[in-house]
Design a protein around this motif. Structure first.
Motif, mmCIF file in Angstrom:
data_model
loop_
_atom_site.group_PDB
_atom_site.id
_atom_site.type_symbol
_atom_site.label_atom_id
_atom_site.label_comp_id
_atom_site.label_asym_id
_atom_site.label_seq_id
_atom_site.Cartn_x
_atom_site.Cartn_y
_atom_site.Cartn_z
ATOM 1 N N VAL A 1 0.837 -1.197 0.000
ATOM 2 C CA VAL A 1 0.000 0.000 0.000
ATOM 3 C C VAL A 1 0.877 1.254 0.000
ATOM 4 N N LEU A 2 1.927 1.245 0.811
ATOM 5 C CA LEU A 2 2.866 2.369 0.845
ATOM 6 C C LEU A 2 3.511 2.569 -0.522
ATOM 7 N N ALA A 3 3.896 1.478 -1.171
ATOM 8 C CA ALA A 3 4.539 1.582 -2.485
ATOM 9 C C ALA A 3 3.594 2.186 -3.522
ATOM 10 N N VAL A 4 2.328 1.807 -3.498
ATOM 11 C CA VAL A 4 1.355 2.375 -4.429
ATOM 12 C C VAL A 4 1.199 3.876 -4.171
ATOM 13 N N ALA A 5 1.089 4.256 -2.897
ATOM 14 C CA ALA A 5 0.941 5.675 -2.553
ATOM 15 C C ALA A 5 2.172 6.476 -2.979
ATOM 16 N N LEU A 6 3.355 5.930 -2.759
ATOM 17 C CA LEU A 6 4.584 6.629 -3.142
ATOM 18 C C LEU A 6 4.712 6.730 -4.659
ATOM 19 N N SER A 7 4.307 5.682 -5.377
ATOM 20 C CA SER A 7 4.334 5.727 -6.842
ATOM 21 C C SER A 7 3.387 6.800 -7.364
ATOM 22 N N ASN A 8 2.196 6.872 -6.781
ATOM 23 C CA ASN A 8 1.247 7.907 -7.191
ATOM 24 C C ASN A 8 1.788 9.303 -6.904
ATOM 25 N N LEU A 9 2.415 9.462 -5.735
ATOM 26 C CA LEU A 9 3.013 10.744 -5.382
ATOM 27 C C LEU A 9 4.093 11.126 -6.392
ATOM 28 N N ARG A 10 4.922 10.183 -6.745
ATOM 29 C CA ARG A 10 5.994 10.462 -7.710
ATOM 30 C C ARG A 10 5.423 10.811 -9.078
ATOM 31 N N ASN A 11 4.419 10.063 -9.506
ATOM 32 C CA ASN A 11 3.839 10.312 -10.828
ATOM 33 C C ASN A 11 3.111 11.649 -10.898
ATOM 34 N N GLU A 12 2.570 12.112 -9.798
ATOM 35 C CA GLU A 12 1.843 13.389 -9.780
ATOM 36 C C GLU A 12 2.756 14.598 -9.640
ATOM 37 N N PHE A 13 3.726 14.500 -8.709
ATOM 38 C CA PHE A 13 4.498 15.690 -8.336
ATOM 39 C C PHE A 13 5.968 15.654 -8.732
ATOM 40 N N VAL B 1 10.527 12.104 1.979
ATOM 41 C CA VAL B 1 10.969 11.826 3.344
ATOM 42 C C VAL B 1 9.789 11.246 4.125
ATOM 43 N N LEU B 2 10.014 10.097 4.714
ATOM 44 C CA LEU B 2 8.970 9.401 5.460
ATOM 45 C C LEU B 2 9.272 9.468 6.953
ATOM 46 N N GLY B 3 8.320 9.935 7.716
ATOM 47 C CA GLY B 3 8.504 10.061 9.154
ATOM 48 C C GLY B 3 7.493 9.245 9.928
ATOM 49 N N ARG B 4 7.715 9.181 11.237
ATOM 50 C CA ARG B 4 6.834 8.498 12.178
ATOM 51 C C ARG B 4 6.555 7.059 11.721
ATOM 52 N N PHE B 5 5.283 6.658 11.664
ATOM 53 C CA PHE B 5 4.949 5.276 11.335
ATOM 54 C C PHE B 5 5.441 4.883 9.944
ATOM 55 N N LEU B 6 5.293 5.789 8.969
ATOM 56 C CA LEU B 6 5.741 5.450 7.620
ATOM 57 C C LEU B 6 7.250 5.263 7.568
ATOM 58 N N GLY B 7 7.985 6.010 8.386
ATOM 59 C CA GLY B 7 9.429 5.830 8.460
ATOM 60 C C GLY B 7 9.795 4.479 9.042
ATOM 61 N N VAL B 8 9.070 4.062 10.078
ATOM 62 C CA VAL B 8 9.306 2.747 10.688
ATOM 63 C C VAL B 8 8.967 1.652 9.681
ATOM 64 N N LEU B 9 7.834 1.801 8.999
ATOM 65 C CA LEU B 9 7.422 0.821 7.999
ATOM 66 C C LEU B 9 8.440 0.751 6.861
ATOM 67 N N PHE B 10 8.900 1.901 6.408
ATOM 68 C CA PHE B 10 9.899 1.951 5.336
ATOM 69 C C PHE B 10 11.188 1.247 5.756
ATOM 70 N N ALA B 11 11.642 1.488 6.980
ATOM 71 C CA ALA B 11 12.873 0.861 7.464
ATOM 72 C C ALA B 11 12.718 -0.656 7.582
ATOM 73 N N ALA B 12 11.545 -1.104 7.999
ATOM 74 C CA ALA B 12 11.319 -2.532 8.176
ATOM 75 C C ALA B 12 11.136 -3.264 6.854
ATOM 76 N N ALA B 13 10.716 -2.554 5.831
ATOM 77 C CA ALA B 13 10.380 -3.189 4.554
ATOM 78 C C ALA B 13 11.591 -3.425 3.657
ATOM 79 N N GLY B 14 12.735 -2.890 4.016
ATOM 80 C CA GLY B 14 13.923 -3.074 3.187
ATOM 81 C C GLY B 14 13.814 -2.315 1.879
ATOM 82 N N HIS B 15 14.185 -2.962 0.788
ATOM 83 C CA HIS B 15 14.217 -2.297 -0.520
ATOM 84 C C HIS B 15 12.898 -2.394 -1.283
ATOM 85 N N ARG B 16 11.903 -3.076 -0.725
ATOM 86 C CA ARG B 16 10.646 -3.289 -1.457
ATOM 87 C C ARG B 16 9.968 -1.999 -1.898
ATOM 88 N N PRO B 17 9.795 -0.978 -1.028
ATOM 89 C CA PRO B 17 9.130 0.240 -1.498
ATOM 90 C C PRO B 17 9.901 0.939 -2.624
#
Length: 103
Positions: free
Chosen positions: A27-39, A45-61
Protein backbone atom coordinates in the motif's frame (compact mmCIF):
# COMPACT_ATOMS: atom_id res chain seq x y z
CA UNK A 1 3.44 -17.20 11.16
CA UNK A 2 6.56 -15.06 11.50
CA UNK A 3 6.23 -11.68 13.13
CA UNK A 4 8.31 -8.54 13.21
CA UNK A 5 8.73 -6.36 16.28
CA UNK A 6 9.83 -2.77 15.83
CA UNK A 7 10.82 -0.76 18.88
CA UNK A 8 9.63 2.83 18.84
CA UNK A 9 9.21 5.48 21.49
CA UNK A 10 5.58 4.40 21.78
CA UNK A 11 5.16 2.63 25.15
CA UNK A 12 4.30 -0.70 23.50
CA UNK A 13 6.26 -2.19 20.60
CA UNK A 14 4.66 -2.26 17.17
CA UNK A 15 4.11 -5.87 16.13
CA UNK A 16 3.22 -6.82 12.57
CA UNK A 17 2.95 -10.27 11.07
CA UNK A 18 5.03 -10.86 7.96
CA UNK A 19 1.85 -10.87 5.85
CA UNK A 20 0.62 -7.59 7.33
CA UNK A 21 4.03 -5.99 6.83
CA UNK A 22 3.96 -7.08 3.17
CA UNK A 23 0.41 -5.74 2.72
CA UNK A 24 1.19 -2.36 4.29
CA UNK A 25 4.43 -2.12 2.31
CA UNK A 26 2.49 -2.74 -0.90
CA UNK A 27 0.00 0.00 0.00
CA UNK A 28 2.87 2.37 0.84
CA UNK A 29 4.54 1.58 -2.49
CA UNK A 30 1.35 2.38 -4.43
CA UNK A 31 0.94 5.67 -2.55
CA UNK A 32 4.58 6.63 -3.14
CA UNK A 33 4.33 5.73 -6.84
CA UNK A 34 1.25 7.91 -7.19
CA UNK A 35 3.01 10.74 -5.38
CA UNK A 36 5.99 10.46 -7.71
CA UNK A 37 3.84 10.31 -10.83
CA UNK A 38 1.84 13.39 -9.78
CA UNK A 39 4.50 15.69 -8.34
CA UNK A 40 7.87 14.34 -9.55
CA UNK A 41 9.81 15.06 -6.33
CA UNK A 42 13.53 14.42 -6.05
CA UNK A 43 13.23 13.21 -2.46
CA UNK A 44 10.36 11.76 -0.42
CA UNK A 45 10.97 11.83 3.34
CA UNK A 46 8.97 9.40 5.46
CA UNK A 47 8.50 10.06 9.15
CA UNK A 48 6.83 8.50 12.18
CA UNK A 49 4.95 5.28 11.34
CA UNK A 50 5.74 5.45 7.62
CA UNK A 51 9.43 5.83 8.46
CA UNK A 52 9.31 2.75 10.69
CA UNK A 53 7.42 0.82 8.00
CA UNK A 54 9.90 1.95 5.34
CA UNK A 55 12.87 0.86 7.46
CA UNK A 56 11.32 -2.53 8.18
CA UNK A 57 10.38 -3.19 4.55
CA UNK A 58 13.92 -3.07 3.19
CA UNK A 59 14.22 -2.30 -0.52
CA UNK A 60 10.65 -3.29 -1.46
CA UNK A 61 9.13 0.24 -1.50
CA UNK A 62 12.03 1.67 -3.52
CA UNK A 63 11.89 -1.15 -6.06
CA UNK A 64 8.11 -0.85 -6.36
CA UNK A 65 8.28 2.93 -6.91
CA UNK A 66 10.93 2.47 -9.59
CA UNK A 67 8.84 -0.24 -11.29
CA UNK A 68 5.49 1.60 -11.13
CA UNK A 69 6.63 5.07 -12.09
CA UNK A 70 5.45 6.44 -15.42
CA UNK A 71 8.38 7.36 -17.61
CA UNK A 72 11.59 8.95 -16.45
CA UNK A 73 10.64 12.38 -15.17
CA UNK A 74 14.22 13.58 -15.03
CA UNK A 75 15.86 11.15 -12.67
CA UNK A 76 15.26 8.86 -9.78
CA UNK A 77 13.33 9.72 -6.67
CA UNK A 78 15.17 9.15 -3.41
CA UNK A 79 13.16 7.66 -0.54
CA UNK A 80 14.50 8.43 2.92
CA UNK A 81 13.47 8.01 6.50
CA UNK A 82 13.23 11.29 8.43
CA UNK A 83 16.62 11.91 10.03
CA UNK A 84 15.17 13.49 13.15
CA UNK A 85 12.99 10.47 13.81
CA UNK A 86 10.75 10.97 16.82
CA UNK A 87 12.53 14.23 17.72
CA UNK A 88 10.77 15.89 14.76
CA UNK A 89 7.94 17.03 17.04
CA UNK A 90 10.42 18.80 19.30
CA UNK A 91 11.53 21.00 16.42
CA UNK A 92 7.96 22.20 15.91
CA UNK A 93 7.62 22.95 19.62
CA UNK A 94 10.91 24.87 19.63
CA UNK A 95 9.79 26.91 16.61
CA UNK A 96 6.60 27.88 18.45
CA UNK A 97 8.64 29.16 21.42
CA UNK A 98 11.02 31.18 19.24
CA UNK A 99 8.12 32.61 17.25
CA UNK A 100 6.89 34.25 20.46
CA UNK A 101 10.37 35.68 21.14
CA UNK A 102 10.79 37.18 17.68
CA UNK A 103 7.51 39.11 17.66
Amino acid sequence: MASLTMETTIPTPLILSAGELRRQTDVLAVALSNLRNEFNPQVIVLGRFLGVLFAAAGHRPTEAVDADSIGDFGGEVRLERAALGNDMLLVGAAEAVFRQLTK
